[in-house]
Design a protein around this motif. Structure first.
Motif, PDB file in Angstrom:
ATOM      1  N   UNK A 134     -21.188  -8.227  15.853  1.00 35.43           N
ATOM      2  CA  UNK A 134     -20.241  -7.222  16.334  1.00 35.43           C
ATOM      3  C   UNK A 134     -19.477  -6.668  15.144  1.00 35.43           C
ATOM      4  N   UNK A 135     -19.367  -5.351  15.097  1.00 35.38           N
ATOM      5  CA  UNK A 135     -18.607  -4.685  14.026  1.00 35.38           C
ATOM      6  C   UNK A 135     -17.419  -3.967  14.653  1.00 35.38           C
ATOM      7  N   UNK A 136     -16.225  -4.226  14.122  1.00 35.96           N
ATOM      8  CA  UNK A 136     -15.037  -3.487  14.522  1.00 35.96           C
ATOM      9  C   UNK A 136     -14.524  -2.743  13.296  1.00 35.96           C
ATOM     10  N   UNK A 137     -13.989  -1.543  13.503  1.00 36.88           N
ATOM     11  CA  UNK A 137     -13.545  -0.744  12.357  1.00 36.88           C
ATOM     12  C   UNK A 137     -12.438   0.216  12.773  1.00 36.88           C
ATOM     13  N   UNK A 138     -11.648   0.620  11.792  1.00 36.57           N
ATOM     14  CA  UNK A 138     -10.562   1.564  12.030  1.00 36.57           C
ATOM     15  C   UNK A 138     -10.125   2.167  10.702  1.00 36.57           C
ATOM     16  N   UNK A 139      -9.624   3.399  10.755  1.00 38.79           N
ATOM     17  CA  UNK A 139      -8.971   4.015   9.606  1.00 38.79           C
ATOM     18  C   UNK A 139      -7.475   3.729   9.687  1.00 38.79           C
ATOM     19  N   UNK A 140      -6.874   3.380   8.544  1.00 42.14           N
ATOM     20  CA  UNK A 140      -5.455   2.990   8.525  1.00 42.14           C
ATOM     21  C   UNK A 140      -4.734   3.698   7.384  1.00 42.14           C
ATOM     22  N   UNK A 141      -3.546   4.199   7.674  1.00 38.18           N
ATOM     23  CA  UNK A 141      -2.675   4.767   6.642  1.00 38.18           C
ATOM     24  C   UNK A 141      -1.313   4.105   6.778  1.00 38.18           C
ATOM     25  N   UNK A 142      -0.894   3.433   5.722  1.00 40.33           N
ATOM     26  CA  UNK A 142       0.403   2.735   5.720  1.00 40.33           C
ATOM     27  C   UNK A 142       1.384   3.527   4.866  1.00 40.33           C
ATOM     28  N   UNK A 143       2.489   3.954   5.482  1.00 40.61           N
ATOM     29  CA  UNK A 143       3.538   4.707   4.801  1.00 40.61           C
ATOM     30  C   UNK A 143       4.728   3.812   4.505  1.00 40.61           C
TER      31      UNK A 143
ATOM     32  N   UNK B 238      -6.764  -4.515  -4.223  1.00 43.35           N
ATOM     33  CA  UNK B 238      -5.677  -3.548  -4.395  1.00 43.35           C
ATOM     34  C   UNK B 238      -6.050  -2.218  -3.742  1.00 43.35           C
ATOM     35  N   UNK B 239      -5.075  -1.594  -3.080  1.00 45.50           N
ATOM     36  CA  UNK B 239      -5.277  -0.281  -2.476  1.00 45.50           C
ATOM     37  C   UNK B 239      -4.014   0.546  -2.659  1.00 45.50           C
ATOM     38  N   UNK B 240      -4.167   1.857  -2.570  1.00 50.44           N
ATOM     39  CA  UNK B 240      -3.027   2.762  -2.661  1.00 50.44           C
ATOM     40  C   UNK B 240      -2.407   2.947  -1.282  1.00 50.44           C
ATOM     41  N   UNK B 241      -1.091   2.870  -1.211  1.00 49.61           N
ATOM     42  CA  UNK B 241      -0.391   3.150   0.037  1.00 49.61           C
ATOM     43  C   UNK B 241      -0.289   4.664   0.226  1.00 49.61           C
ATOM     44  N   UNK B 242      -0.024   5.085   1.461  1.00 46.14           N
ATOM     45  CA  UNK B 242       0.107   6.516   1.741  1.00 46.14           C
ATOM     46  C   UNK B 242      -1.201   7.256   1.768  1.00 46.14           C
ATOM     47  N   UNK B 243      -2.324   6.531   1.767  1.00 49.11           N
ATOM     48  CA  UNK B 243      -3.654   7.133   1.844  1.00 49.11           C
ATOM     49  C   UNK B 243      -4.460   6.422   2.926  1.00 49.11           C
ATOM     50  N   UNK B 244      -5.430   7.135   3.488  1.00 49.77           N
ATOM     51  CA  UNK B 244      -6.286   6.542   4.498  1.00 49.77           C
ATOM     52  C   UNK B 244      -7.262   5.556   3.871  1.00 49.77           C
TER      53      UNK B 244
END
Length: 269
Positions: free
Chosen positions: A127-136, A191-197
């Motif tokens: 099973x694969x679950x997925x979502x796009x997330x943007x954290x501000x 590591x990821x950039x905040x404010x981006x999808x």
């Protein structure tokens, strides 16, 4: 994740070729149907109306006291490819004394938003679950103050079991954890950039009893189910928001998260 919310190393995956051949030899009754879409949404009209609360729509559940009214359908911004989104404002997450007590002050408030499918994997499906997330919000270096998570939940004889959780934190990382603990033990990070999808995905292999993390299409690790042999029913996927207690520097009201393009599917073998 969190047994509080949900009920809230790496090794190579084994080949499935022999299982597939064996299934075909005994009549081709390979169950379940591979590649099946169990649920997908972009939180768009007409199913979801701007400004409406998510809970109670299209099979979504938000159990109290985990901030059920905080998840709201947000109107799409002009020229945005994402259209409408699911938005949770930190200011709307409700403080609960028992959350702080149970997590020794790590969390102060939680929002838990669940979409059940109750799918019997037969002990063979992935099973694969997925979502796009943007954290501000303000980056909080060195502290997992505010976060947004995607979590997979199976059902065992003893109740709900976390089988993988991916979390974007205000400290500028994505973390992977089992989803079993009140306070997460991180077993993978990036590591990821905040404010981006960012695109988060978890693949849960009920044949090999492993789950794999993917961030923006890149593999982040594969880990064993903690409860190896007790379940084959994939119960639900959850979108979760979490915040620590406010400090002099960090306020939950200064943070928010958007979710979009949520999907639950059976992975083709």
């Amino acid at each position: 994740m969190n047994t509080l919310v949900q009920q809230w190393v790496t090794r190579p995956l084994r080949t499935k070729a022999k299982r597939v051949i064996l299934a075909s030899l005994i009549g081709g009754l390979l169950s379940p149907a591979w590649g099946q879409n169990l649920y997908t949404t972009g939180f768009e009209k007409p199913t979801f109306l701007p400004g409406s609360i998510l809970a109670g729509q299209d099979g979504w559940v938000a159990p109290p006291p985990f901030s059920p009214d905080a998840a709201v359908i947000a109107a799409g911004k002009k020229n945005s490819p994402h259209g409408q989104t699911l938005r949770v404002e930190g200011a709307d997450l409700e403080h609960q004394d028992f959350i702080g007590e149970a997590t020794d002050g790590y969390y102060d408030a939680i929002g838990s938003y669940r979409r059940a499918v109750d799918y019997d994997t037969g002990g063979t499906a992935t099973i694969r679950i997925s979502v796009d997330v943007l954290l501000d919000g303000r980056k909080t270096p060195g502290g997992d103050f505010f976060s947004a998570s995607l979590s997979g939940i199976a059902q065992s004889d003893e109740g709900a079991e976390g089988i993988g959780q991916l979390t974007i934190s205000s400290d500028g990382h994505v973390y992977g954890s089992s989803g079993q603990d009140l306070v997460p033990t991180f077993i993978a990070s990036k590591r990821v950039a905040l404010g981006k999808w960012h695109h988060l995905a978890i693949e849960m292999d009920f044949a090999d009893r492993t789950y794999s993390f993917y961030v923006d299409g890149k593999w982040l690790g594969t880990f064993d189910f903690e409860q190896r042999e007790t379940y084959s029913l994939f119960s639900r996927a959850s979108l979760i928001t979490l915040t620590g207690p406010d400090t002099a520097q960090d306020k939950k009201a200064d943070h928010a998260v958007n979710f979009d393009n949520f999907k639950i599917e059976v992975v083709p073998d």
